[in-house]
Motif scaffolding. Sequence first.
Motif, PDB file in Angstrom:
ATOM      1  N   GLN A   3      35.861  44.425  45.963  1.00  0.00           N
ATOM      2  CA  GLN A   3      35.582  44.313  44.546  1.00  0.00           C
ATOM      3  C   GLN A   3      35.915  42.929  44.411  1.00  0.00           C
ATOM      4  N   ALA A   4      37.074  42.541  44.471  1.00  0.00           N
ATOM      5  CA  ALA A   4      37.700  41.190  43.987  1.00  0.00           C
ATOM      6  C   ALA A   4      36.701  40.010  44.947  1.00  0.00           C
ATOM      7  N   HIS A   5      36.400  40.345  46.172  1.00  0.00           N
ATOM      8  CA  HIS A   5      35.435  39.346  46.673  1.00  0.00           C
ATOM      9  C   HIS A   5      34.263  39.403  46.172  1.00  0.00           C
TER      10      HIS A   5
ATOM     11  N   ALA B  29      39.341  37.146  42.830  1.00  0.00           N
ATOM     12  CA  ALA B  29      40.114  37.250  44.226  1.00  0.00           C
ATOM     13  C   ALA B  29      41.559  36.722  44.144  1.00  0.00           C
ATOM     14  N   THR B  30      41.807  35.623  43.258  1.00  0.00           N
ATOM     15  CA  THR B  30      43.207  35.014  43.263  1.00  0.00           C
ATOM     16  C   THR B  30      44.245  36.235  42.777  1.00  0.00           C
ATOM     17  N   GLY B  31      45.328  36.169  43.463  1.00  0.00           N
ATOM     18  CA  GLY B  31      46.133  37.156  43.494  1.00  0.00           C
ATOM     19  C   GLY B  31      46.176  38.454  44.010  1.00  0.00           C
ATOM     20  N   VAL B  32      44.800  38.697  44.518  1.00  0.00           N
ATOM     21  CA  VAL B  32      44.493  40.064  45.205  1.00  0.00           C
ATOM     22  C   VAL B  32      44.576  40.164  46.829  1.00  0.00           C
ATOM     23  N   PHE B  33      44.002  38.716  47.317  1.00  0.00           N
ATOM     24  CA  PHE B  33      44.228  38.685  48.686  1.00  0.00           C
ATOM     25  C   PHE B  33      43.960  37.080  49.020  1.00  0.00           C
ATOM     26  N   THR B  34      44.509  36.690  50.111  1.00  0.00           N
ATOM     27  CA  THR B  34      44.346  35.423  50.665  1.00  0.00           C
ATOM     28  C   THR B  34      43.470  35.414  51.921  1.00  0.00           C
TER      29      THR B  34
ATOM     30  N   GLY C 272      30.571  41.893  54.076  1.00  0.00           N
ATOM     31  CA  GLY C 272      31.342  42.827  53.444  1.00  0.00           C
ATOM     32  C   GLY C 272      33.144  42.392  53.794  1.00  0.00           C
ATOM     33  N   VAL C 273      33.832  43.330  53.239  1.00  0.00           N
ATOM     34  CA  VAL C 273      35.277  43.566  53.830  1.00  0.00           C
ATOM     35  C   VAL C 273      35.321  44.602  54.852  1.00  0.00           C
ATOM     36  N   TRP C 274      36.213  44.545  55.750  1.00  0.00           N
ATOM     37  CA  TRP C 274      36.177  45.737  56.774  1.00  0.00           C
ATOM     38  C   TRP C 274      37.578  45.663  57.643  1.00  0.00           C
ATOM     39  N   LEU C 275      38.177  46.876  57.216  1.00  0.00           N
ATOM     40  CA  LEU C 275      39.480  46.758  58.014  1.00  0.00           C
ATOM     41  C   LEU C 275      39.715  47.114  59.369  1.00  0.00           C
TER      42      LEU C 275
END
Length: 495
Positions: free
Chosen positions: A327-329, A336-341, A453-456
């Motif tokens: 969601q942040a991405h 995204a700031t503060g959520v991930f780097t 997307g974002v993939w774990l």
Amino acid sequence: MAIADQWRQWMACRHGVRQMRTGWSDGPEFVTQCPIRPGGSYTYRFTVAGQEGTLWWHAHSSWLRATVYGALIIRPRDPVPYPFDFHGELAPIMLGEWWDMNPIDVIRTATRTGAAPNVSDAITVNGQPGDLYSCSSQDTTVFPVKSGETNLLRFINAALNTELFVSLAGHTMTVVGADASYLKPYNTTVIVLGPGQTTDVLVTFDQPPGRYYLAARAYASAQGVPFDNTTTTAIFDYGAGGTASPAMPTLPAYNDTATVTTFTTSLRNLHSVGLPSAVDEDLFFTVGVGLFNCSSGQNCGGPNNTRFAASINNASFVLPSTVSILQAHYQGDAAATGVFTTDFPANPPVQFDYTAQNVSRALWQPVPGTKVYKLKYGSVVQIVLQGTNIFAGENHPIHTHGYDFFILAEGFGNFDAATDTAKFNLDDPPMRNTVGVPLNGWAVIRFVADNPGVWLMHCHLDVHITWGLAMAFLVEDGVGELQSLGAPPPDLPIC
């Protein structure tokens, strides 16, 4: 086991489904969605394409998947045949774990002090422990079979923390698929399944009519680490009657790494593959368990008043708590700031003798953070997954969401590109979504980053992901709608 109070928030993962452009339906909490709120609902929408075989679904929040899971079977589209012959298939065989208490309480208790959680009290086949446990034989799982028939058996390891040896007394199993990918037929009397892995086998029931045990027990690779040493059984019954005890298979020793290696290195893709040879992202990830120092004045349950931790490239993954990474991405850089780097390291920050018997204590402390590694759409990614002997070496089943990958090679000791690259299977490497990184060894995987997307990526031993053995890939959009992440659905849970 009472878990009703844990249904306040949860989410489900379709383990191994590629989720092309539909990362919102992938499932890991705070990675692709926030947990479903009490009384709420969420519809997972996705298309299955290009995959055939056995996958599964499970809860992806804390340890809820201890009991919240099921099979996901993808059959060939009519009139396409299977690439092998058989008479019929039996019910999926789901291997799990059982605690004599709420498993969420097990991990909460451990997390409070940083100690290792209690191991399970039983291993199960389709929810039942079998004849070797007290008071359970009346409910032992039974599979009726017919003499002379060849059946397709689909095995799924849904256990949280136990890699398993599985054998069927008196019968040879022919492996024909794994993780929804077909394999060249391989005959064996023992199959090996890490948590998250699936394996399809053919069995011809050509033995004298009777009853035969299917048995499974742990492969425990880490020295001195407690594990569930019980054995689960189910019965394959030819229907001949009689009261004789079923025949029992011989299972490998708990620490039989040689049998594991023989099995994993014997798997080959059914076809030669068009493997992309030019690698754009050549990554080296160390994986292993370490320790956090205990806070001042606190009593911790790990060794020498520490807390257990785990990491990839010395980064111990921390889940966000207010919004998912995806969601942040999607919302942009400000969100995204503060959520991930985006500074996850492509290589370990310190190079050392990863599998030495006495790794320096200065290397035991990982750094906590929510870090992702950015990939350009369409880039060819190769990852050396290097096990470490920090605290204790162990076989790690590493799973990647959103992607299948080719397993090019595996070995023991420290990976050496100068000599080990020559061992790569570039013709018919098996394609999987979960690879066992050998005890004090390495595995090399390759895939094309064609799913935005974002993939774990994480260890599928749930205690290790709890400790931080995870990271995430952020795959950027390509060109046009078909190479871009779709918009979030209107019922996406909010935090």
